[in-house]
Design a protein around this motif. Structure first.
Motif, PDB file in Angstrom:
ATOM      1  N   LEU A 276       0.693  -1.074  -0.096  1.00 49.37           N
ATOM      2  CA  LEU A 276      -0.059   0.039  -0.081  1.00 49.37           C
ATOM      3  C   LEU A 276       0.945   1.282  -0.108  1.00 49.37           C
ATOM      4  CD1 LEU A 276      -2.846  -1.131   2.269  1.00 49.37           C
ATOM      5  CD2 LEU A 276      -2.902  -0.495  -0.182  1.00 49.37           C
ATOM      6  N   LEU A 302      -5.435  -6.348   4.059  1.00 49.30           N
ATOM      7  CA  LEU A 302      -5.866  -5.290   3.034  1.00 49.30           C
ATOM      8  C   LEU A 302      -7.098  -4.533   3.219  1.00 49.30           C
ATOM      9  CD1 LEU A 302      -4.105  -6.890  -0.069  1.00 49.30           C
ATOM     10  CD2 LEU A 302      -3.170  -4.986   1.310  1.00 49.30           C
ATOM     11  N   LEU A 306      -7.262  -0.794   3.793  1.00 47.84           N
ATOM     12  CA  LEU A 306      -7.769   0.319   2.686  1.00 47.84           C
ATOM     13  C   LEU A 306      -8.728   1.001   3.461  1.00 47.84           C
ATOM     14  CD1 LEU A 306      -7.770  -2.293  -0.362  1.00 47.84           C
ATOM     15  CD2 LEU A 306      -6.637  -0.095  -0.237  1.00 47.84           C
TER      16      LEU A 306
END
Length: 320
Positions: A276, A302, A306
C-alpha cells in the motif's frame, strides 16, 4: 497427526511464482454466479455490483477517497485442483473494467526472476546447523522419491524448498493450476497491463527475517507428514477457500495451525503495508489486484488497511 502450518502459509500467503501450467479450457461447469448490473459490453460477463461492506467474499470493490476509478481486489489460492477452478467469468468481467492486473510479483519480469533466485538463497554459514544427519538423510531420500535433489536444494531457504515439495506432492494427488496463471492468460487476451506489487529490491527479501531453524523444523515436519498424507491436510483449507470464508482462512494459519505471530507479521502484515505504501492503489487507474487470500482479513489485512486510508471497500458476492 498435526497438519504442519507451513502448508497453509505456502498456499495462502506465499506466492509460488514457479507454478506454470498450460492454458486450460473452461467448460460450462467452471462458471460463477454473481450479483450484477448490466454491462455495455455484450460480449463479456456482466459487471459485478457490490452489495455489502461486511459479508465474506474473495472479491471486493475499492472506491471513494481520491480514486477517479474503482479498483478490485481478489483473494487467490496459489495452488488449486483444475476441476475446482472457478470464477472465470467474474475474473474476466473485472479485468475488462481494469487498466492493470497487479499480482504479488510479476513472474514475467526477468528482474523479478533474478531477484527471487538471489533472495531465496540461504546464508551459507547457517546451513551446517540447519539439519541433523538423520534429517538430512530423510530429506534426501524423500526428495529423491519425488524427483528432487536435496543436495542441490539445501542451499535455499527451507520455505523455498517446501514450495517445491508441496507442488510436487500435491501435484501427484491433484491436477493443479493457479489463479495467477489463469489471470495472466485472461489479461493477455484482454490487453490488460501486467504488473506486480513487489519489485526486484523487495521480492523474497523478507525471507531473511524468518527464523531459519524454525523454517528447517517445519520443512522436516512437512516432509514427514507428506509421507503419510500426500494431501497434506489440504482438503480442509480448499473447502474453506471455496466457501469464500476469508476469516476462516486467516484463522487456519493464525490459530488453528499454530503459526508464530512473527511469521504472520513478516509474510503477511508487513507485506500488506509495503504494497500500500508503494502504489498498490492508483488514483488515476482502475486496477485488478490479485493476491493470496490470506492477505485480505485481519486488522492489518488489506481490507481494513484500505478502509483506514479512507476508501470504501465493498464485498462482491459471487457463487461458484
Amino acid at each position: 497427526m498435526k497438519t504442519p502450518h507451513l502448508i497453509w502459509i505456502l498456499v495462502l500467503f506465499f506466492g509460488l511464482w514457479a507454478c506454470k501450467k498450460e492454458p486450460l479450457e473452461h467448460p460450462e461447469t467452471k462458471t460463477g454466479t454473481m450479483v450484477v448490473a448490466q454491462s455495455e459490453d455484450s460480449s463479456a460477463s456482466p459487471s459485478p455490483q457490490p452489495i455489502s461492506e461486511n459479508r465474506s467474499s474473495l472479491f471486493w470493490k475499492v472506491s471513494g477517497g481520491d480514486l477517479e476509478k474503482p479498483s478490485y481486489l481478489f483473494g487467490t489460492i496459489h495452488l488449486i485442483p483444475e476441476p475446482q477452478l472457478g470464477f472465470i467469468p467474474t475474473l474476466d468481467s473485472l479485468l475488462l473494467l481494469s487498466d492493470r492486473l497487479v499480482l504479488e510479483a510479476n513472474p514475467r519480469d526477468p528482474a523479478i526472476q533474478a531477484a527471487s533466485s538471489k533472495h531465496a538463497v540461504l546464508d551459507p554459514s547457517l546451513i551446517q546447523d540447519m539439519y541433523t544427519p538423520a534429517e538430512m538423510a530423510m530429506l534426501s531420500h524423500f526428495c529423491d522419491s519425488i524427483g528432487l535433489d536435496f543436495n542441490q536444494l539445501v542451499r535455499y531457504q527451507p520455505l523455498v524448498i517446501a514450495q517445491l515439495i508441496t507442488t510436487r506432492v500435491l501435484g501427484a494427488a491433484y491436477p493443479l493450476t493457479s489463479y495467477e496463471d489463469e489471470l495472466i492468460q485472461l489479461a493477455e487476451k484482454r490487453g490488460v497491463i501486467l504488473d506486480g506489487a513487489e519489485g526486484p529490491d523487495y521480492v523474497y527479501s523478507y525471507l531473511s527475517k524468518l527464523d531459519a531453524l524454525e523454517q528447517a523444523d517445519n520443512l522436516v515436519l512437512l516432509t514427514e507428514t507428506a509421507k503419510q498424507d500426500p494431501r497434506l491436510g489440504y482438503d480442509e483449507m480448499l473447502d474453506t477457500y471455496l466457501r469464500q470464508d476469508i476469516e476462516g482462512l486467516y484463522n487456519l494459519v493464525k490459530t488453528g495451525m499454530g503459526s508464530s505471530p512473527e511469521n504472520i507479521n513478516i509474510l503477511v502484515s508487513e507485506r500488506n503495508e509495503y504494497w500500500l505504501s508503494h502504489g498498490l492503489i492508483d488514483q488515476h487507474e482502475s486496477r485488478f489486484i490479485a493476491v493470496g487470500s490470506g492477505h485480505l482479513y485481519g486488522e492489518r489485512g488489506l481490507i481494513q488497511l484500505l478502509k483506514k486510508k479512507g476508501y470504501k471497500v465493498e464485498s462482491i458476492q459471487v457463487s461458484k
